[in-house]
Motif scaffolding. Structure first.
Motif, mmCIF file in Angstrom:
data_model
loop_
_atom_site.group_PDB
_atom_site.id
_atom_site.type_symbol
_atom_site.label_atom_id
_atom_site.label_comp_id
_atom_site.label_asym_id
_atom_site.label_seq_id
_atom_site.Cartn_x
_atom_site.Cartn_y
_atom_site.Cartn_z
ATOM 1 N N ALA A 111 0.775 -1.064 -0.294
ATOM 2 C CA ALA A 111 0.014 0.295 -0.144
ATOM 3 C C ALA A 111 0.960 1.192 0.339
ATOM 4 O O ALA A 111 0.700 2.387 -1.009
ATOM 5 C CB ALA A 111 -1.268 0.468 1.170
ATOM 6 N N ILE A 112 2.126 1.104 0.849
ATOM 7 C CA ILE A 112 2.937 2.749 0.755
ATOM 8 C C ILE A 112 2.826 2.817 -0.693
ATOM 9 O O ILE A 112 3.299 3.740 -1.152
ATOM 10 C CB ILE A 112 4.223 2.121 1.922
ATOM 11 N N ASN A 113 4.034 1.409 -1.131
ATOM 12 C CA ASN A 113 4.555 1.785 -2.593
ATOM 13 C C ASN A 113 4.080 2.567 -3.487
ATOM 14 O O ASN A 113 3.751 3.157 -4.456
ATOM 15 C CB ASN A 113 4.930 0.237 -2.794
ATOM 16 N N ARG A 114 2.307 1.809 -3.492
ATOM 17 C CA ARG A 114 1.451 2.240 -4.442
ATOM 18 C C ARG A 114 1.069 3.477 -3.886
ATOM 19 O O ARG A 114 0.851 4.278 -4.971
ATOM 20 C CB ARG A 114 -0.121 1.662 -4.438
ATOM 21 N N ALA A 115 1.051 4.227 -2.914
ATOM 22 C CA ALA A 115 0.657 5.278 -2.298
ATOM 23 C C ALA A 115 1.855 6.460 -3.469
ATOM 24 O O ALA A 115 1.225 7.869 -3.200
ATOM 25 C CB ALA A 115 0.757 5.437 -1.450
ATOM 26 N N VAL A 116 2.932 6.368 -2.568
ATOM 27 C CA VAL A 116 4.203 6.441 -3.529
ATOM 28 C C VAL A 116 4.323 6.879 -4.475
ATOM 29 O O VAL A 116 5.185 7.486 -5.015
ATOM 30 C CB VAL A 116 4.793 7.153 -2.375
ATOM 31 N N GLY A 117 4.132 5.948 -5.254
ATOM 32 C CA GLY A 117 3.937 5.564 -6.721
ATOM 33 C C GLY A 117 5.820 4.718 -6.877
ATOM 34 O O GLY A 117 6.322 5.240 -8.088
ATOM 35 N N LEU A 118 5.981 4.124 -5.831
ATOM 36 C CA LEU A 118 6.888 3.271 -5.993
ATOM 37 C C LEU A 118 6.900 1.809 -7.031
ATOM 38 O O LEU A 118 5.864 1.641 -6.589
ATOM 39 C CB LEU A 118 7.679 2.946 -5.354
ATOM 40 N N ASP A 119 7.505 1.397 -7.747
ATOM 41 C CA ASP A 119 6.948 -0.220 -7.839
ATOM 42 C C ASP A 119 7.367 -0.988 -6.647
ATOM 43 O O ASP A 119 7.367 -1.303 -5.481
ATOM 44 C CB ASP A 119 8.051 -0.901 -9.538
ATOM 45 N N HIS A 120 7.172 -2.320 -7.185
ATOM 46 C CA HIS A 120 7.526 -3.350 -6.337
ATOM 47 C C HIS A 120 8.510 -4.583 -6.956
ATOM 48 O O HIS A 120 8.274 -6.061 -6.874
ATOM 49 C CB HIS A 120 6.428 -4.045 -6.359
ATOM 50 N N GLY A 121 9.698 -4.210 -7.616
ATOM 51 C CA GLY A 121 10.886 -4.714 -8.194
ATOM 52 C C GLY A 121 11.699 -5.272 -7.235
ATOM 53 O O GLY A 121 12.978 -6.161 -7.670
ATOM 54 N N HIS A 122 12.120 -4.228 -6.269
ATOM 55 C CA HIS A 122 13.220 -4.124 -5.564
ATOM 56 C C HIS A 122 12.936 -4.498 -3.993
ATOM 57 O O HIS A 122 12.438 -4.643 -3.566
ATOM 58 C CB HIS A 122 13.709 -3.234 -5.282
ATOM 59 N N LEU A 123 14.098 -5.534 -3.271
ATOM 60 C CA LEU A 123 14.245 -6.145 -1.858
ATOM 61 C C LEU A 123 13.760 -4.664 -0.787
ATOM 62 O O LEU A 123 14.066 -3.305 -1.435
ATOM 63 C CB LEU A 123 15.137 -6.425 -1.795
ATOM 64 N N TRP A 124 13.385 -5.178 -0.214
ATOM 65 C CA TRP A 124 13.102 -3.958 1.143
ATOM 66 C C TRP A 124 12.745 -4.537 2.411
ATOM 67 O O TRP A 124 12.680 -5.796 2.433
ATOM 68 C CB TRP A 124 11.845 -3.441 0.500
ATOM 69 N N PHE A 125 13.036 -4.152 3.500
ATOM 70 C CA PHE A 125 12.295 -4.309 5.009
ATOM 71 C C PHE A 125 12.144 -2.896 5.720
ATOM 72 O O PHE A 125 12.221 -1.514 4.961
ATOM 73 C CB PHE A 125 13.978 -4.709 6.009
ATOM 74 N N VAL A 126 10.561 -2.910 6.628
ATOM 75 C CA VAL A 126 10.386 -2.318 7.714
ATOM 76 C C VAL A 126 11.350 -2.373 8.820
ATOM 77 O O VAL A 126 11.422 -3.973 9.405
ATOM 78 C CB VAL A 126 8.729 -2.416 7.935
ATOM 79 N N GLY A 127 12.217 -1.307 9.586
ATOM 80 C CA GLY A 127 12.696 -1.946 10.577
ATOM 81 C C GLY A 127 11.695 -1.091 11.772
ATOM 82 O O GLY A 127 11.476 -0.166 11.874
ATOM 83 N N THR A 128 12.928 -0.346 12.645
ATOM 84 C CA THR A 128 12.953 0.107 13.877
ATOM 85 C C THR A 128 12.467 1.902 14.286
ATOM 86 O O THR A 128 13.690 1.782 13.249
ATOM 87 C CB THR A 128 13.380 -0.433 15.386
ATOM 88 N N ASP A 129 12.083 2.518 14.733
ATOM 89 C CA ASP A 129 12.303 3.915 14.599
ATOM 90 C C ASP A 129 13.133 4.241 12.854
ATOM 91 O O ASP A 129 12.284 4.700 12.257
ATOM 92 C CB ASP A 129 13.220 4.442 15.584
ATOM 93 N N GLU A 130 14.069 5.266 13.793
ATOM 94 C CA GLU A 130 14.538 5.644 12.019
ATOM 95 C C GLU A 130 16.262 5.078 11.959
ATOM 96 O O GLU A 130 17.011 5.804 11.444
ATOM 97 C CB GLU A 130 14.341 6.817 12.501
ATOM 98 N N ASP A 131 15.802 3.850 12.145
ATOM 99 C CA ASP A 131 17.762 2.992 12.313
ATOM 100 C C ASP A 131 18.013 2.558 11.108
ATOM 101 O O ASP A 131 19.180 2.356 10.854
ATOM 102 C CB ASP A 131 17.444 1.727 12.938
#
Length: 205
Positions: A83-103
């Motif tokens: 949902a984030i990618n779709r909302a901000v205009g990014l595609d879905h073809g790369h690696l990613w992660f969600v982490g803590t705070d702004e670390d």
């Protein structure tokens, strides 16, 4: 052998021996008028009602580009990321992660895309042991409990290990009147979507 009462009624029944049909109806009516019984029989299945509202901000320019997204606690971290990618205009073809705070790379806990889960070495270079989870198998509720997130706490999100598009998400509200199965939905927005391949990442300029 079947026992028979005075009037041919079956004895030893649920209603007791020797009771006629009027007595049986009376017993049924009495039971049906008992609130304790009717409430159990008619009580509808409870619907879980917990969702989270995140303000997702573009790290290099957080005041110019952000999205408010509400997501039910039973939805996965991967669904939230999509949902984030779709909302901000990014595609879905790369690696990613969600982490803590702004670390970002220094996060001690990461929720990784399936392609990266268990395969990506610690690129932060600080030598600490990190916990990693498969984002497609982890719900928002599980993540919130694991990280002990409360209102105003933050998550970070890094997309594309090469270009490193960076975002952080502030938990602005725990919503008690939204279904726990609520699909991620953008409720408020500011700024135009990113032109992912037409302009350079502000972090690199």
């Amino acid at each position: 052998m079947r026992c028979v009462g005075e009037k041919g009624e079956k004895s030893g029944s649920f209603f007791g021996r020797g009771r006629d049909w009027r007595t049986r109806v009376g017993v049924l009516q009495e039971r049906l008028s008992d609130p304790a019984i009717t409430s159990r029989a008619c009580k509808p299945k409870e619907v879980q009602m917990t969702a989270y509202r995140f303000r997702v901000k573009f790290d290099p320019d957080p005041t110019s580009l952000w999205r408010d997204i509400v997501v039910g606690e039973n939805r996965t971290v991967e669904e939230f990321q999509t949902a984030i990618n779709r909302a901000v205009g990014l595609d879905h073809g790369h690696l990613w992660f969600v982490g803590t705070d702004e670390d970002y790379w220094n996060s001690e806990v990461k929720y990784e895309c399936t392609e990266a889960f268990g395969e990506t070495p610690n690129l932060g270079g600080f030598g600490f042991d990190e916990e990693t989870y498969d984002a497609s198998e982890t719900t928002i509720g599980e993540m919130v409990r694991q990280l002990e997130l409360e209102e105003r706490d933050r998550l970070c999100y890094l997309y594309d290990y090469g270009d490193e598009w960076r975002f952080y998400a502030i938990c602005t509200e725990i919503v008690g009147d939204e279904s726990s199965d609520r699909e991620p939905e953008v409720r408020k927005r500011k700024g135009d979507p990113i032109d992912q391949y037409g302009a350079s990442n502000p972090r690199e300029t």
